[in-house]
Write a protein that holds these residues in place. Sequence first.
Motif, PDB file in Angstrom:
ATOM      1  N   HIS A  61     -20.605  22.451 183.734  1.00  0.00           N
ATOM      2  CA  HIS A  61     -20.882  21.621 182.479  1.00  0.00           C
ATOM      3  C   HIS A  61     -21.886  22.403 181.602  1.00  0.00           C
ATOM      4  N   PHE A  62     -22.957  22.883 182.360  1.00  0.00           N
ATOM      5  CA  PHE A  62     -24.089  23.341 181.168  1.00  0.00           C
ATOM      6  C   PHE A  62     -23.700  24.897 180.850  1.00  0.00           C
ATOM      7  N   LEU A  63     -22.604  25.443 181.508  1.00  0.00           N
ATOM      8  CA  LEU A  63     -22.040  26.822 180.948  1.00  0.00           C
ATOM      9  C   LEU A  63     -21.118  26.450 179.845  1.00  0.00           C
ATOM     10  N   GLU A  64     -20.486  25.432 179.799  1.00  0.00           N
ATOM     11  CA  GLU A  64     -19.583  24.825 178.624  1.00  0.00           C
ATOM     12  C   GLU A  64     -20.147  24.900 177.405  1.00  0.00           C
ATOM     13  N   HIS A  65     -21.595  24.134 177.594  1.00  0.00           N
ATOM     14  CA  HIS A  65     -22.412  23.677 176.415  1.00  0.00           C
ATOM     15  C   HIS A  65     -22.995  25.290 175.947  1.00  0.00           C
ATOM     16  N   MET A  66     -23.311  25.918 176.803  1.00  0.00           N
ATOM     17  CA  MET A  66     -23.989  27.270 176.256  1.00  0.00           C
ATOM     18  C   MET A  66     -23.018  28.114 175.730  1.00  0.00           C
ATOM     19  N   LEU A  67     -21.666  28.061 175.922  1.00  0.00           N
ATOM     20  CA  LEU A  67     -20.933  29.157 175.198  1.00  0.00           C
ATOM     21  C   LEU A  67     -20.704  28.907 173.628  1.00  0.00           C
ATOM     22  N   PHE A  68     -21.045  27.880 173.221  1.00  0.00           N
ATOM     23  CA  PHE A  68     -20.812  27.408 171.780  1.00  0.00           C
ATOM     24  C   PHE A  68     -22.203  28.064 171.210  1.00  0.00           C
ATOM     25  N   LEU A  69     -22.948  28.484 171.968  1.00  0.00           N
ATOM     26  CA  LEU A  69     -24.374  28.743 171.108  1.00  0.00           C
ATOM     27  C   LEU A  69     -24.692  30.372 171.022  1.00  0.00           C
ATOM     28  N   GLY A  70     -23.521  30.721 170.381  1.00  0.00           N
ATOM     29  CA  GLY A  70     -23.747  32.416 169.874  1.00  0.00           C
ATOM     30  C   GLY A  70     -23.291  33.275 170.846  1.00  0.00           C
ATOM     31  N   THR A  71     -22.594  34.338 170.336  1.00  0.00           N
ATOM     32  CA  THR A  71     -22.214  35.490 171.031  1.00  0.00           C
ATOM     33  C   THR A  71     -22.697  36.531 170.480  1.00  0.00           C
ATOM     34  N   GLU A  72     -22.398  37.880 171.198  1.00  0.00           N
ATOM     35  CA  GLU A  72     -23.261  39.094 170.372  1.00  0.00           C
ATOM     36  C   GLU A  72     -22.430  39.504 169.119  1.00  0.00           C
ATOM     37  N   LYS A  73     -21.201  39.100 168.938  1.00  0.00           N
ATOM     38  CA  LYS A  73     -20.667  39.337 167.626  1.00  0.00           C
ATOM     39  C   LYS A  73     -21.032  38.509 166.529  1.00  0.00           C
ATOM     40  N   PHE A  74     -21.261  36.984 166.989  1.00  0.00           N
ATOM     41  CA  PHE A  74     -21.681  36.077 165.967  1.00  0.00           C
ATOM     42  C   PHE A  74     -22.870  35.378 166.783  1.00  0.00           C
ATOM     43  N   PRO A  75     -24.241  35.985 166.689  1.00  0.00           N
ATOM     44  CA  PRO A  75     -25.357  35.428 167.319  1.00  0.00           C
ATOM     45  C   PRO A  75     -25.809  33.925 167.016  1.00  0.00           C
ATOM     46  N   ASP A  76     -25.659  33.578 165.811  1.00  0.00           N
ATOM     47  CA  ASP A  76     -26.281  32.490 165.100  1.00  0.00           C
ATOM     48  C   ASP A  76     -25.603  31.199 165.925  1.00  0.00           C
ATOM     49  N   SER A  77     -26.586  30.364 166.593  1.00  0.00           N
ATOM     50  CA  SER A  77     -26.030  29.259 167.489  1.00  0.00           C
ATOM     51  C   SER A  77     -25.320  28.219 166.704  1.00  0.00           C
ATOM     52  N   GLY A  78     -25.438  28.163 165.427  1.00  0.00           N
ATOM     53  CA  GLY A  78     -24.634  27.070 164.860  1.00  0.00           C
ATOM     54  C   GLY A  78     -23.567  27.501 163.887  1.00  0.00           C
ATOM     55  N   GLU A  79     -23.411  28.754 164.015  1.00  0.00           N
ATOM     56  CA  GLU A  79     -22.344  29.431 162.915  1.00  0.00           C
ATOM     57  C   GLU A  79     -21.017  29.040 163.149  1.00  0.00           C
ATOM     58  N   TYR A  80     -20.472  28.911 164.627  1.00  0.00           N
ATOM     59  CA  TYR A  80     -19.136  28.426 164.814  1.00  0.00           C
ATOM     60  C   TYR A  80     -18.820  27.164 164.319  1.00  0.00           C
ATOM     61  N   HIS A  81     -19.820  26.113 164.764  1.00  0.00           N
ATOM     62  CA  HIS A  81     -19.666  24.771 164.424  1.00  0.00           C
ATOM     63  C   HIS A  81     -19.406  24.555 163.004  1.00  0.00           C
ATOM     64  N   ALA A  82     -20.238  25.262 162.141  1.00  0.00           N
ATOM     65  CA  ALA A  82     -20.388  25.131 160.719  1.00  0.00           C
ATOM     66  C   ALA A  82     -19.056  25.807 160.093  1.00  0.00           C
ATOM     67  N   PHE A  83     -18.710  27.049 160.799  1.00  0.00           N
ATOM     68  CA  PHE A  83     -17.465  27.555 160.218  1.00  0.00           C
ATOM     69  C   PHE A  83     -16.319  26.653 160.443  1.00  0.00           C
ATOM     70  N   ILE A  84     -16.135  26.020 161.565  1.00  0.00           N
ATOM     71  CA  ILE A  84     -14.916  25.246 161.777  1.00  0.00           C
ATOM     72  C   ILE A  84     -14.924  23.870 160.787  1.00  0.00           C
ATOM     73  N   ASN A  85     -16.104  23.359 160.792  1.00  0.00           N
ATOM     74  CA  ASN A  85     -16.505  22.330 159.897  1.00  0.00           C
ATOM     75  C   ASN A  85     -16.148  22.574 158.380  1.00  0.00           C
ATOM     76  N   GLN A  86     -16.670  23.972 157.903  1.00  0.00           N
ATOM     77  CA  GLN A  86     -16.515  23.975 156.450  1.00  0.00           C
ATOM     78  C   GLN A  86     -15.205  24.040 156.326  1.00  0.00           C
ATOM     79  N   HIS A  87     -14.098  24.451 156.976  1.00  0.00           N
ATOM     80  CA  HIS A  87     -12.702  24.830 156.890  1.00  0.00           C
ATOM     81  C   HIS A  87     -12.048  23.723 157.473  1.00  0.00           C
ATOM     82  N   GLY A  88     -12.559  22.272 157.044  1.00  0.00           N
ATOM     83  CA  GLY A  88     -11.669  21.364 157.390  1.00  0.00           C
ATOM     84  C   GLY A  88     -11.189  21.040 159.041  1.00  0.00           C
ATOM     85  N   GLY A  89     -11.888  21.826 159.867  1.00  0.00           N
ATOM     86  CA  GLY A  89     -11.513  21.530 161.316  1.00  0.00           C
ATOM     87  C   GLY A  89     -12.405  20.840 162.005  1.00  0.00           C
TER      88      GLY A  89
END
Length: 929
Positions: A61-89
């Motif tokens: 469960h902890f690992l599931e949470h951590m996977l959302f918080l940045g990758t080597e290509k997209f390191p910003d921890s909030g970027e994925y969530h913001a991108f999805i939200n900005q584009h109506g998702g």
Amino acid sequence: MSESLQIIKSPNDHRHYQYLALDNNLSVLLVEDKLANQAAASMAVNVGHFDDPVSRPGMAHFLEHMLFLGTEKFPDSGEYHAFINQHGGSNNAWTGTEQTNFFFSIDADVFEESLDRFSQFFIAPLFNQDLVDRERHAIESEFSLKLKDDIRRTYQVQKETVNPNHPFSKFSVGNLETLNGEQSVLREELLEFYHNHYSANLMTLCLVAPLPLQELEVLAKHYFSKINDRQLTKQYPNVPIYQAEQLQTRINIIPVKDQKRVAITFSLPEIDPYYKHKPLTFISHLLGYEGRGSLLSYLKDHGYAVNLSAGGGVNGYNFKDYNISIQLTEKGVIELDTVIECAFEYIELIKTQGIQDWRYQERANLLKLAFKYQEQIKPLDLASHLSINMHHYDVEDLVFGDYKMEGLNVTETLSLLNMMTPTNMRIQIISSEMESNKQAAWYHTPYQIQPLEKEQLERWSQVSIRPEFVLPKQNPFIISDSVAREEKSQNKVPVIVSQENGYRIWHRKDDEFNVPKGHMYLSMDSIQAASSPRNAALTRLYVEMLLDYLTEYTYQAEVAGLSYNIYPHQGGITLHLTGFTGKQEELLALLIEKARERNFTQDRFKLIKRQILRTWYNQTRAKPISQIFTSLTVSLQKRSYEPSRMAEELENISLDDLHNHVRSFYEKIHLESLVYGDWLVNEVQTLGKRLEHILSLVSSPSRESERELVNLSGYGTLMRELMVTHQDSSIIVYYQADESTPEMMALFSLLNHTMSSTFFHELRTKKQLGYMVGTGYLPLNRYPGMIFYIQSPTSGPLQLLEAIDEFIADFNYAILQITNEQWELTKQGLINQVMEHDPNLKTRGQRYWSSIGNKDYSFNQRELVVAEIEKLTRSDLIKFMMKKMRSKHSDRLVLFTTGENHHQLERLTSDNMITDLRSFKEKAAKFNY
């Protein structure tokens, strides 16, 4: 291989499917959906809390949470969530026993960019050490949120009473205690867990988009081929879930909420191998029957039970718990041995008389029809569902597997029924009156486990079927087939086809979804319905009595896919019918006939009344955030009342009071109806004449009931504190529009859309204020509004309000920093959400009915709001915020609870506090509609 040979699909399904395995052994299902205006992806990984190291409960469960918080290509921890939200998702994930599922939906034109981000979770996650501590606090908040949740508390008792060598016994969620230690050490363990369990050959990916299959294949290969194939195999221990001494036991569990329930549980083998014949579905079909002669009917007649369900229970790689779950009365708890004896008698009846092909075919035919006229679901739900199916079904059955019943397998069916014996059983009783001598770990649930007595086991083994038990006759409501009529609709939206003083019927013939189904809504407004807490309580009692009374008469129709619901609202009650149109009118006639009889007995009255009181009193034990959400509408809607207030009134209500209320309820009625689907206009007009005649027998015409809403203008910050016993604090801050116009709807919905992901990231992810954190666009009685909400284990209401106010004050700067391009993309994301294509008849019908309720008689409110959104500039939004929200003197309502952990903190107080809700609502200015 051609699609038709590969994957079985419904003739009503316009989508195209393609299965492939990538070179790295990732299984992929591609779905081309030309009608979707959103795209979706879901990854199901064959890893869950069964895989947690013994020393680290909650690691999956902890690992599931951590996977959302940045990758080597997209390191910003909030970027994925913001991108999805900005584009109506939207996006989410969950961790189960053996699977973890990650999924999102987004505007189709940025699907490729979203897949680039999503795929990196499984290729190169960062597991940023600085975020380890922050996210384990998020896990702690999630754990804390459910401390008083009876489902979680019961689940933990079950885990403690199984074989300790079976992975089911592990604590699944995790918390600060299980995830303790140095951040650097925990990060290393995360990496190790990821490398030991996340592998392409254990993953299933589903992509759904309005793109050709060839393009989807290119996207899948390009973005997901780099996932490492570590060629892992699953190796769960081959031990039984129950040891011999854990069967033939009775487990008493003391709940937080007042309830009385028994689960009779049989230990069966894994069920995946049975999916083609579905013997348990067939057994549940007979055991769960509710008509005359059924197990439930007998238990209700003797005052032992309120309801029953058959077939639920946990399952996994080598086990299936089969539950007969019965909601008991007080008498049923006392006579529990008889209740269980009855269950064994009915099982014996099925074994000796029920294994007949025609009975199986009835159930199979219902699934066949459901599949043939399968209604489409949203891309997000489809992707998630299919990615999980890929772990359970053959490729050809990925879509069809849930519906497949390819013939009665007598051997399979009898082998499972023969395991439903007293010696292979556990009894779990949930009731606050039970004795306990243990306390479950983590959730502190009081419980007791004891062996069943030899005399009980012998009694239940010597079965003699009582004459009242009879298997169901052939179901008159089941149709062998049905075809939607080809007539086209003459109108693009519903129109009034029948109208007289006191009633109005809207109709539209569907010509898009091509299913022989219909949705019929009938709303009856009565001034008597909710004019006082007493009348509101009586109306709720009437609805529950009616539903209970109708069960036996309508169960066969429900089984045949003709469902109905009756529910109370501010103005009266609504009846909603849905199902195949060939028999819908028959069901409506039956409902009206039985509703007019009102043969309510004193025994059922006492039982149903007690049941409602229990539900209302249990509200005070719900999560704080749930309680203040309920109180928000109660505080503002004139004809909404606190459950505890209605309970006070209900305590003293008699059966005569109920009959008098029903009579006065129907004296003056206003009826509004919508008929949508495979109904022709002349059929609806005939129906209208029949309804008009029935109404004329019992009532005189009336106008609609008013739905009044408190107008918050001029109050400044108005506060109301609720007294809730819980360790967490909670808060809702609500802002209300001054008028109900498309412009206001556009401003509030765009503000919420722009803020929501940043609010979540700042207050949940960064500040760790709690697990339940968010914003919402909330129209009440047609008036737009917006809420900010938090339930927090760490901060009291004063700190929460300060954090919300600080966020609002700073948000202007965030808007100013958005580029023009980002602003236009944000607006477009919201527009796409507002204008999302209705995926099925049900969603379209709900939208039409909401429009009628909102007096949107041109059915174009969405378009008007979108036109306003398109015009809005960043400065418009900033001006709106400055005027509406920036000042602490802004008109708003703040509801809050103070957690037991926060009484020592500085309290939230105000001179502008609602202390007498009844008086406040009576005196307040109101919006009417």
